[in-house]
Design an enzyme around this catalytic site. Sequence first.
Site, PDB file in Angstrom:
ATOM      1  N   HIS A  50      47.870  42.746  29.840  1.00 17.39           N
ATOM      2  CA  HIS A  50      47.817  42.228  31.211  1.00 17.39           C
ATOM      3  C   HIS A  50      47.041  40.910  31.314  1.00 17.39           C
ATOM      4  O   HIS A  50      47.530  39.929  31.858  1.00 17.39           O
ATOM      5  CB  HIS A  50      47.165  43.247  32.145  1.00 17.39           C
ATOM      6  CG  HIS A  50      47.839  44.595  32.140  1.00 17.39           C
ATOM      7  ND1 HIS A  50      49.191  44.746  31.946  1.00 17.39           N
ATOM      8  CD2 HIS A  50      47.353  45.849  32.321  1.00 17.39           C
ATOM      9  CE1 HIS A  50      49.500  46.040  32.010  1.00 17.39           C
ATOM     10  NE2 HIS A  50      48.403  46.735  32.229  1.00 17.39           N
TER      11      HIS A  50
ATOM     12  N   LYS B 279      36.207  49.728  32.767  1.00 15.33           N
ATOM     13  CA  LYS B 279      36.411  50.949  33.560  1.00 15.33           C
ATOM     14  C   LYS B 279      35.041  51.409  34.040  1.00 15.33           C
ATOM     15  O   LYS B 279      34.017  51.098  33.412  1.00 15.33           O
ATOM     16  CB  LYS B 279      36.991  52.044  32.660  1.00 15.33           C
ATOM     17  CG  LYS B 279      38.352  51.679  32.070  1.00 15.33           C
ATOM     18  CD  LYS B 279      39.444  52.488  32.719  1.00 15.33           C
ATOM     19  CE  LYS B 279      40.812  52.035  32.254  1.00 15.33           C
ATOM     20  NZ  LYS B 279      41.883  52.456  33.144  1.00 15.33           N
TER      21      LYS B 279
ATOM     22  N   LYS C 227      35.975  27.353  46.306  1.00 13.60           N
ATOM     23  CA  LYS C 227      34.580  27.185  46.703  1.00 13.60           C
ATOM     24  C   LYS C 227      34.226  25.704  46.698  1.00 13.60           C
ATOM     25  O   LYS C 227      34.426  25.014  45.712  1.00 13.60           O
ATOM     26  CB  LYS C 227      33.664  27.951  45.739  1.00 13.60           C
ATOM     27  CG  LYS C 227      33.819  29.411  45.981  1.00 13.60           C
ATOM     28  CD  LYS C 227      32.979  30.418  45.254  1.00 13.60           C
ATOM     29  CE  LYS C 227      31.929  30.098  44.310  1.00 13.60           C
ATOM     30  NZ  LYS C 227      31.525  31.316  43.541  1.00 13.60           N
TER      31      LYS C 227
ATOM     32  N   ARG D 150      39.339  33.070  37.800  1.00 17.85           N
ATOM     33  CA  ARG D 150      38.290  32.193  38.308  1.00 17.85           C
ATOM     34  C   ARG D 150      38.288  30.905  37.495  1.00 17.85           C
ATOM     35  O   ARG D 150      38.003  30.947  36.295  1.00 17.85           O
ATOM     36  CB  ARG D 150      36.966  32.895  38.053  1.00 17.85           C
ATOM     37  CG  ARG D 150      36.002  32.919  39.144  1.00 17.85           C
ATOM     38  CD  ARG D 150      35.001  34.041  38.922  1.00 17.85           C
ATOM     39  NE  ARG D 150      35.239  35.026  39.957  1.00 17.85           N
ATOM     40  CZ  ARG D 150      34.721  34.922  41.184  1.00 17.85           C
ATOM     41  NH1 ARG D 150      33.900  33.960  41.492  1.00 17.85           N
ATOM     42  NH2 ARG D 150      35.016  35.806  42.100  1.00 17.85           N
TER      43      ARG D 150
ATOM     44  N   ALA E 198      61.356  61.947  32.860  1.00 18.55           N
ATOM     45  CA  ALA E 198      61.436  61.965  34.322  1.00 18.55           C
ATOM     46  C   ALA E 198      60.322  62.734  35.010  1.00 18.55           C
ATOM     47  O   ALA E 198      60.038  62.496  36.176  1.00 18.55           O
ATOM     48  CB  ALA E 198      62.776  62.541  34.760  1.00 18.55           C
TER      49      ALA E 198
HETATM   50  C1  BG6 Z   1      47.620  50.220  33.218  1.00 21.62           C
HETATM   51  C2  BG6 Z   1      46.495  50.769  32.400  1.00 21.62           C
HETATM   52  O1  BG6 Z   1      48.467  49.442  32.412  1.00 21.62           O
HETATM   53  O2  BG6 Z   1      47.088  49.403  34.253  1.00 21.62           O
HETATM   54  C3  BG6 Z   1      45.541  51.552  33.268  1.00 21.62           C
HETATM   55  O3  BG6 Z   1      47.012  51.607  31.371  1.00 21.62           O
HETATM   56  C4  BG6 Z   1      45.102  50.736  34.465  1.00 21.62           C
HETATM   57  O4  BG6 Z   1      44.420  51.954  32.511  1.00 21.62           O
HETATM   58  C5  BG6 Z   1      46.283  50.100  35.177  1.00 21.62           C
HETATM   59  O5  BG6 Z   1      44.414  51.592  35.341  1.00 21.62           O
HETATM   60  C6  BG6 Z   1      45.826  49.124  36.237  1.00 21.62           C
HETATM   61  O6  BG6 Z   1      46.910  48.663  36.977  1.00 21.62           O
HETATM   62  P1  BG6 Z   1      46.691  48.061  38.420  1.00 21.62           P
HETATM   63  O7  BG6 Z   1      48.047  47.576  38.822  1.00 21.62           O
HETATM   64  O8  BG6 Z   1      46.182  49.178  39.270  1.00 21.62           O
HETATM   65  O9  BG6 Z   1      45.689  46.963  38.291  1.00 21.62           O
END
Ligand code: BG6
Length: 490
Positions: free
Chosen positions: A249, A335, A379, A345, A13
Amino acid sequence: TETGSLSIIVLGASGDLAKKKTFPALFNLFHQGFLNPDEVHIFGYARSKITDEELRDKIRGYLVDEKNASKKTEALSKFLKLIKYVSGPYDSEEGFKRLDKAISEHEISKKTAEGSSRRLFYLALPPSVYPPVSKMIKAWCTNKSDLGGWTRIVVEKPFGKDLESAEQLSSQIGALFEEPQIYRIDHYLGKELVQNMLVLRFANRLFLPLWNRDNIANVQIVFREDFGTEGRGGYFDEYGIIRDIIQNHLLQVLCLVAMEKPISLKPEHIRDEKVKVLQSVIPIKDEEVVLGQYEGYRDDPTVPNDSNTPTFATTILRINNERWEGVPFILKAGKAMSSKKADIRIQFKDVPGDIFKCQNQGRNEFVIRLQPSEAMYMKLTVKQPGLEMQTVQSELDLSYKQRYQDVSIPEAYERLILDTIRGDQQHFVRRDELKAAWEIFTPLLHRIDKGEVKSVPYKQGSRGPAEADQLLKKAGYMQTHGYIWIPPTL
Ligand code: BG6
């Protein structure tokens, strides 16, 4: 909808994730009326010995920003009152028995409870403690009411470091809870425009016949951040950008772009199709990977001086099926880059038999901007307005801020937590999906870990290594020159 007492238990928490994401999302749900104060109670659990009030003080500052603080004062104090804190270690019976007692007392005190109990455990914890914590929850804290309810657990990445460790984690948790009780969060699945993908693809006649290898030249899914690992160097160095962003992601986004149409919108039907795409990805070739590390990354005292961990990567995935053979899916994340944005895209092939001789001006490209400034734009080549017959690149633009002025777009975590309460697993990663995702990247990751694939340095605030742009070019991506899309300002 279900009624009865609802206990949300945030383990870890006082950690970063809980403070920055979990509690703010819970507060927003509460503020919008999705958490009924007659039913809900929130428990924080962690090791430090603090009081209820101290936990509330720790999180208060994260719940509202200055702009809307005054509008939300009342809701804020009501929300904070719902939070109780229990302290204890992550592997001791005693702590979890106390937690169970606190939850049970709350369940009894709720008039509406009538014996049913819903218990949602949110593990905002490092994965090393998932196994002991899950064991403790299972043994001491599961819903015991025979009048209904449930026990669910929510877990966050990293789910392991490679195929083997991920599978091990899955079996440990799988031995304790059934798959429908486990919610593996990938917060990209909670983003508005990611959730829009299926609608866009399958509810528009316009896209159906075009969405394939006959028309699409390449697909890019790109994530950039304009800051470095800032204070997370220790964590990050063990994982790197592929495990942090790409394997989860961006790959989840790829699934939604590439999957076949599901039989229905049932979560299992959708997840079945995602698994199929992942299983059709062929092994990544070394020559289709560029890794980078920004200069200065190793200055972080928690990062070893000889670290090869990539903070940037471009990898090309190839899907071996009827729809996509030959189409490169370029996944790119970095990063400390020049900008902060994430987009998809879709670049279309050249027009055959072009009579305008405009091909070097640019191809049709359909861009879905996930963040910031959610938008979709296409586009197009149009006639340059005026007396001459000349062509120019322009766009059809659906910018959300402009088109949906009165709608505020929910945070990914808000949506996803609401789904866990409602029992909808559509936007969560199923065990076989996770396994297939690790299968794709594990061989490459092992080679990087052994130093067999090297990260090349790039400047902070740049586009990343020049090699990455060369790879894109080789894969057939054609950059449009002299055209930029300008997000509308409001
Ligand atoms: C997280 C990563 O899962 O996603 C981070 O561990 C990253 O490194 C983040 O900064 C990015 O999330 P968002 O929602 O800001 O694109």
